[in-house]
Design an enzyme around this catalytic site. Structure first.
Site, PDB file in Angstrom:
ATOM      1  N   GLY A  49       5.025  -5.040  -0.338  1.00 51.86           N
ATOM      2  CA  GLY A  49       5.576  -5.152  -1.477  1.00 51.86           C
ATOM      3  C   GLY A  49       6.426  -3.855  -2.032  1.00 51.86           C
ATOM      4  N   GLN A  54      10.757   1.742  -7.888  1.00 55.23           N
ATOM      5  CA  GLN A  54      10.304   2.574  -6.871  1.00 55.23           C
ATOM      6  C   GLN A  54      11.531   3.346  -5.933  1.00 55.23           C
ATOM      7  OE1 GLN A  54       7.121  -0.458  -5.198  1.00 55.23           O
ATOM      8  NE2 GLN A  54       6.206   1.576  -4.816  1.00 55.23           N
ATOM      9  N   CYS A 105      -0.060   2.189  -2.006  1.00 58.30           N
ATOM     10  CA  CYS A 105       1.195   2.112  -2.725  1.00 58.30           C
ATOM     11  C   CYS A 105       2.066   2.983  -1.906  1.00 58.30           C
ATOM     12  CB  CYS A 105       1.083   2.553  -4.052  1.00 58.30           C
ATOM     13  SG  CYS A 105       2.372   2.565  -5.413  1.00 58.30           S
ATOM     14  N   LEU A 106       3.325   2.481  -1.934  1.00 59.92           N
ATOM     15  CA  LEU A 106       4.437   3.607  -1.023  1.00 59.92           C
ATOM     16  C   LEU A 106       4.702   4.754  -1.867  1.00 59.92           C
ATOM     17  CD1 LEU A 106       6.440   0.600   0.404  1.00 59.92           C
ATOM     18  CD2 LEU A 106       4.848   1.854   1.561  1.00 59.92           C
ATOM     19  N   HIS A 147       0.090  -6.031  -8.874  1.00 59.31           N
ATOM     20  CA  HIS A 147       0.327  -4.601  -8.361  1.00 59.31           C
ATOM     21  C   HIS A 147       1.811  -4.097  -8.744  1.00 59.31           C
ATOM     22  CE1 HIS A 147      -0.056  -0.871  -5.499  1.00 59.31           C
ATOM     23  NE2 HIS A 147       1.155  -0.967  -5.729  1.00 59.31           N
ATOM     24  N   GLU A 148       2.629  -5.044  -8.419  1.00 63.44           N
ATOM     25  CA  GLU A 148       4.170  -4.942  -8.274  1.00 63.44           C
ATOM     26  C   GLU A 148       4.664  -5.001  -9.843  1.00 63.44           C
ATOM     27  OE1 GLU A 148       5.527  -3.363  -6.163  1.00 63.44           O
ATOM     28  OE2 GLU A 148       4.030  -4.049  -4.427  1.00 63.44           O
ATOM     29  N   HIS A 151       4.062  -1.965 -11.733  1.00 63.59           N
ATOM     30  CA  HIS A 151       5.236  -0.970 -11.458  1.00 63.59           C
ATOM     31  C   HIS A 151       6.220  -1.115 -12.598  1.00 63.59           C
ATOM     32  CE1 HIS A 151       4.413   1.392  -8.035  1.00 63.59           C
ATOM     33  NE2 HIS A 151       4.059   0.249  -7.108  1.00 63.59           N
TER      34      HIS A 151
HETATM   35  O1  K1U Z   1       4.280   0.407  -3.015  1.00 62.79           O
HETATM   36  C1  K1U Z   1       4.019  -0.793  -2.867  1.00 62.79           C
HETATM   37  O2  K1U Z   1       3.871  -1.518  -4.323  1.00 62.79           O
HETATM   38  C2  K1U Z   1       3.746  -1.653  -1.913  1.00 62.79           C
HETATM   39  C3  K1U Z   1       2.241  -1.664  -1.467  1.00 62.79           C
HETATM   40  C4  K1U Z   1       1.892  -2.874  -2.097  1.00 62.79           C
HETATM   41  C5  K1U Z   1       0.264  -3.258  -2.299  1.00 62.79           C
HETATM   42  C6  K1U Z   1      -0.438  -3.157  -1.093  1.00 62.79           C
HETATM   43  C7  K1U Z   1      -1.897  -3.525  -1.327  1.00 62.79           C
HETATM   44  C8  K1U Z   1      -2.301  -4.289  -2.321  1.00 62.79           C
HETATM   45  C9  K1U Z   1      -1.447  -4.407  -3.383  1.00 62.79           C
HETATM   46  C10 K1U Z   1      -0.158  -4.104  -3.234  1.00 62.79           C
HETATM   47  C11 K1U Z   1       2.141  -1.670  -0.094  1.00 62.79           C
HETATM   48  O3  K1U Z   1       2.687  -2.416   0.597  1.00 62.79           O
HETATM   49  S1  K1U Z   1       0.924  -0.369   0.633  1.00 62.79           S
HETATM   50  C12 K1U Z   1       0.999  -0.698   2.376  1.00 62.79           C
HETATM   51  C13 K1U Z   1       0.264  -1.820   2.786  1.00 62.79           C
HETATM   52  O4  K1U Z   1      -0.446  -2.399   2.152  1.00 62.79           O
HETATM   53  C14 K1U Z   1       0.422  -2.389   4.145  1.00 62.79           C
HETATM   54  C15 K1U Z   1       1.690  -1.966   4.916  1.00 62.79           C
HETATM   55  C16 K1U Z   1       1.901  -2.531   6.233  1.00 62.79           C
HETATM   56  C17 K1U Z   1       1.242  -3.526   6.597  1.00 62.79           C
HETATM   57  C18 K1U Z   1       0.054  -4.224   5.848  1.00 62.79           C
HETATM   58  C19 K1U Z   1      -0.186  -3.688   4.589  1.00 62.79           C
HETATM   59 ZN    ZN Z   2       2.659   0.508  -5.355  1.00 65.34          ZN
END
Ligand code: K1U
Ligand code: ZN
Length: 185
Positions: A49, A54, A105-106, A147-148, A151
């Site tokens: 996401g 972001q 979270c990125l 979660h998004e 943000h």
């Molecule tokens: O920064 C963000 O909002 C993105 C975040 C989204 C998220 C992840 C887990 C739970 C709720 C919301 C991410 O994508 S973190 C990286 C991640 O979870 C992932 C990356 C590659 C493959 C699988 C998962």
């Molecule tokens: Zn995030």
């Protein structure tokens, strides 16, 4: 479609992440370009996401692609791409029942912690053309969408943790950055 671009992802504690994002009012080509760039940035990261804020654009827009494997039993199985765009999303209803999920979270790179959220929500949103949708959502999509949407209100997943746990995550992040920057230098 024109050339897409990977955009810089802002990380905590950059103040833009704390802004309240503004509603999208104009559904034009600039919006479509931003959406394309956000997908490219999210797939590159990689993430499931990404909210516009972001990448430094505080508007009520987010993208999600859970990138789940075709066959969850087979680790070699290809992922199915299901890109989803949510513009001006709203939660109309949420269940009282909450479930834990270990979130990342990125904008808080390489850190993970368990967060409790309602397991089902009823949401309303618009697409890039401005068309309105309303649906009940559950599972990982409900977790990621909440979660998004946080943000868009300047909230990070670490804000849902106890002070002790949040401080632990921020300490680990500082340590990770030291190591990471050393490698990058
Ligand atoms: O920064 C963000 O909002 C993105 C975040 C989204 C998220 C992840 C887990 C739970 C709720 C919301 C991410 O994508 S973190 C990286 C991640 O979870 C992932 C990356 C590659 C493959 C699988 C998962
Ligand atoms: Zn995030």
């Amino acid at each position: 479609m024109g050339p897409m671009a990977i955009r810089r992802i802002y990380e905590t504690p950059e103040p833009v992440l704390r802004q309240i994002s503004k509603p999208v009012e104009t559904f034009d080509d600039a919006l479509k370009t931003l959406v394309a760039d956000m997908f490219e940035t999210m797939y590159d990261a990689p993430g499931i996401g990404l909210a516009a804020v972001q990448v430094g654009e505080p508007i009520r827009l987010l993208v999600i692609d859970l990138q789940e494997p075709k066959d969850p039993e087979d680790p070699e199985s290809p992922v199915i791409k299901v890109p989803k765009v949510f513009i001006n999303p709203e939660v109309l209803w949420h269940s009282d029942y909450e479930v834990p999920y270990t979130e990342g979270c990125l904008s808080v790179p390489e850190q993970y912690a368990e967060v409790m959220r309602p397991d089902r929500i009823r949401a309303r949103w618009q697409d890039v053309e401005g068309k309105t949708y309303e649906e009940e959502i559950d599972g990982l999509l409900a977790v990621c969408l909440q979660h998004e949407m946080d943000h868009l209100n300047g909230v990070l997943f670490i804000d849902h943790l106890s002070r002790l746990k949040r401080d632990m995550v921020l300490k680990k992040l500082a340590k990770w950055r030291k190591e990471h920057d050393k490698k990058a230098a």
